[in-house]
Motif scaffolding. Structure first.
Motif, PDB file in Angstrom:
ATOM      1  N   TYR A  98      23.737  11.549  -3.382  1.00  0.00           N
ATOM      2  CA  TYR A  98      24.553  11.179  -2.228  1.00  0.00           C
ATOM      3  C   TYR A  98      26.032  11.051  -2.589  1.00  0.00           C
ATOM      4  CZ  TYR A  98      26.275   8.501   1.760  1.00  0.00           C
ATOM      5  OH  TYR A  98      26.995   8.059   2.832  1.00  0.00           O
ATOM      6  N   ASN A  99      26.864  11.608  -1.717  1.00  0.00           N
ATOM      7  CA  ASN A  99      28.315  11.482  -1.817  1.00  0.00           C
ATOM      8  C   ASN A  99      28.864  12.058  -3.131  1.00  0.00           C
ATOM      9  OD1 ASN A  99      30.700  10.768  -0.515  1.00  0.00           O
ATOM     10  ND2 ASN A  99      30.830   8.791  -1.548  1.00  0.00           N
ATOM     11  N   SER A 100      28.253  13.150  -3.601  1.00  0.00           N
ATOM     12  CA  SER A 100      28.731  13.799  -4.821  1.00  0.00           C
ATOM     13  C   SER A 100      28.309  15.265  -4.785  1.00  0.00           C
ATOM     14  CB  SER A 100      28.152  13.115  -6.062  1.00  0.00           C
ATOM     15  OG  SER A 100      26.807  13.513  -6.259  1.00  0.00           O
ATOM     16  N   THR A 101      28.817  16.024  -5.737  1.00  0.00           N
ATOM     17  CA  THR A 101      28.414  17.421  -5.873  1.00  0.00           C
ATOM     18  C   THR A 101      27.335  17.575  -6.946  1.00  0.00           C
ATOM     19  OG1 THR A 101      30.180  17.826  -7.476  1.00  0.00           O
ATOM     20  CG2 THR A 101      30.679  18.252  -5.143  1.00  0.00           C
ATOM     21  N   ARG A 214      17.164   6.684  -5.066  1.00  0.00           N
ATOM     22  CA  ARG A 214      17.781   6.167  -3.836  1.00  0.00           C
ATOM     23  C   ARG A 214      18.628   4.924  -4.108  1.00  0.00           C
ATOM     24  NH1 ARG A 214      20.615   6.483  -0.640  1.00  0.00           N
ATOM     25  NH2 ARG A 214      20.521   6.102   1.603  1.00  0.00           N
ATOM     26  N   ASP A 218      21.987   7.469  -5.975  1.00  0.00           N
ATOM     27  CA  ASP A 218      22.673   7.574  -4.687  1.00  0.00           C
ATOM     28  C   ASP A 218      23.714   6.479  -4.477  1.00  0.00           C
ATOM     29  OD1 ASP A 218      21.347   9.858  -3.972  1.00  0.00           O
ATOM     30  OD2 ASP A 218      19.908   8.872  -2.649  1.00  0.00           O
ATOM     31  N   THR A 221      28.389   5.976  -6.620  1.00  0.00           N
ATOM     32  CA  THR A 221      29.780   6.013  -6.157  1.00  0.00           C
ATOM     33  C   THR A 221      30.180   4.729  -5.435  1.00  0.00           C
ATOM     34  OG1 THR A 221      29.089   7.114  -4.108  1.00  0.00           O
ATOM     35  CG2 THR A 221      29.773   8.524  -5.949  1.00  0.00           C
ATOM     36  N   LYS A 222      29.199   3.930  -5.087  1.00  0.00           N
ATOM     37  CA  LYS A 222      29.472   2.694  -4.356  1.00  0.00           C
ATOM     38  C   LYS A 222      29.550   1.489  -5.286  1.00  0.00           C
ATOM     39  CE  LYS A 222      27.707  -0.119  -0.523  1.00  0.00           C
ATOM     40  NZ  LYS A 222      26.623  -0.262   0.498  1.00  0.00           N
TER      41      LYS A 222
END
Length: 298
Positions: A98-101, A214, A218, A221-222
């Protein structure tokens, strides 16, 4: 299943599978292959692609960008007749983070060199859940359901359960006396991998998939510290499964797929986290401890 709603969108099949059929070993034998013979292998490759990518395996609608990235490779070793082959089957699957490549490996399994199957280019690869048509079709369907199980486990707690059950149904429909790998004979085969994922004694394996992906990857980045704790929690789950029954195929598969990623995640982590990860891996898979040689274990 709540996970189904998360993936509902306009219709597309579930997989984006790259297929390879390597017949170079056959070319080195005394058999002579003309261009027409090589066409058989091209048709085999296309038939497998159509089987995996063109079929609806679930009632879930995927958008094109949501399709599951995977690969299936056949390395053919022998050809005993015009339609009978043996070789090595390997399956790999990746999952976006999530929120990445970044994409994370979820499944990487190589069968031995004894995968025996028939392929007749004049006949389609037929498949039905309760009927055995061919070893090739059953094996492909089995691994499609396995991949779906692991994939959905990584998004929702026990999200993969119906797909493991489907894979088990495929396994049970194969005549056990005809093809190797489908029954309990042998320690590492399709039977045992599925047993590991459907046996309630190993329920924490599914929790590990969820915590690692998850709640861990995921969330990197948070909140990286919290995400690393979730990954450590997943390794604790794996350790509990390993203590219940050592040398499980599913446990080895998990660690083998994730070990390099674990090294990358925890190399910049605080020493206390490195030590805990080191101790967990040493308990679960001693052979992989050498890959953590630069961790602070004091």
């Amino acid at each position: 299943m709540l996970v189904l709603a998360a993936f509902r969108s306009v219709g597309a099949q579930e997989f984006r599978c790259a297929v390879g059929v390597n017949y170079q070993k056959l070319m080195t034998t005394t058999q002579s292959y003309e261009s027409a013979d090589k066409k058989v292998f091209e048709n085999m490759k296309q038939a497998i692609e159509d089987f995996v990518n063109g079929r609806r395996w679930t009632n879930i609608d995927f958008e094109q960008q949501e399709r599951i990235d995977c690969s299936i490779t056949l390395v053919l070793n022998t050809r005993t007749s015009a339609t009978d082959f043996a070789g090595q089957l390997s399956v790999q699957m990746r999952r976006p983070v999530y929120n990445s490549t970044y994409t994370s490996g979820l499944f990487n399994y190589i069968e031995g060199n004894n995968f025996v199957f028939s392929y007749n280019e004049s006949q389609p690869l037929d498949f039905d859940m309760s009927t055995f048509y061919s070893n090739l079709a059953s094996a492909l369907a089995y691994y499609c359901y396995v991949m779906l199980g692991i994939y959905f486990d990584s998004y929702m707690m026990n999200g993969g359960e119906p797909f493991y059950q489907a894979a088990q149904q495929v396994q049970q429909a194969v005549p056990n006396d005809r093809y190797a790998g489908w029954d309990s004979r042998g320690a590492k085969n399709r039977y045992w991998f599925m047993e590991n994922h459907t046996n309630s004694a190993y329920a924490q394996l599914h929790e590990a998939y969820y915590n690692y992906h998850r709640m861990g990857l995921d969330m990197m980045t948070k909140d990286q510290p919290q995400a690393r704790q979730a990954i450590i929690a997943s390794l604790r789950n794996i350790m509990k499964v390993n203590k219940a029954h050592t040398n499980l195929l599913s446990v080895q598969q998990f660690v083998d797929v994730k070990i390099q990623e674990i090294v990358s995640i925890f190399t910049p982590a605080p020493p206390q986290e490195q030590k805990e990860v080191y101790d967990l891996i040493k308990e679960i898979s001693p052979i992989n401890v050498v890959k953590l040689k630069d961790f602070n274990t004091k």
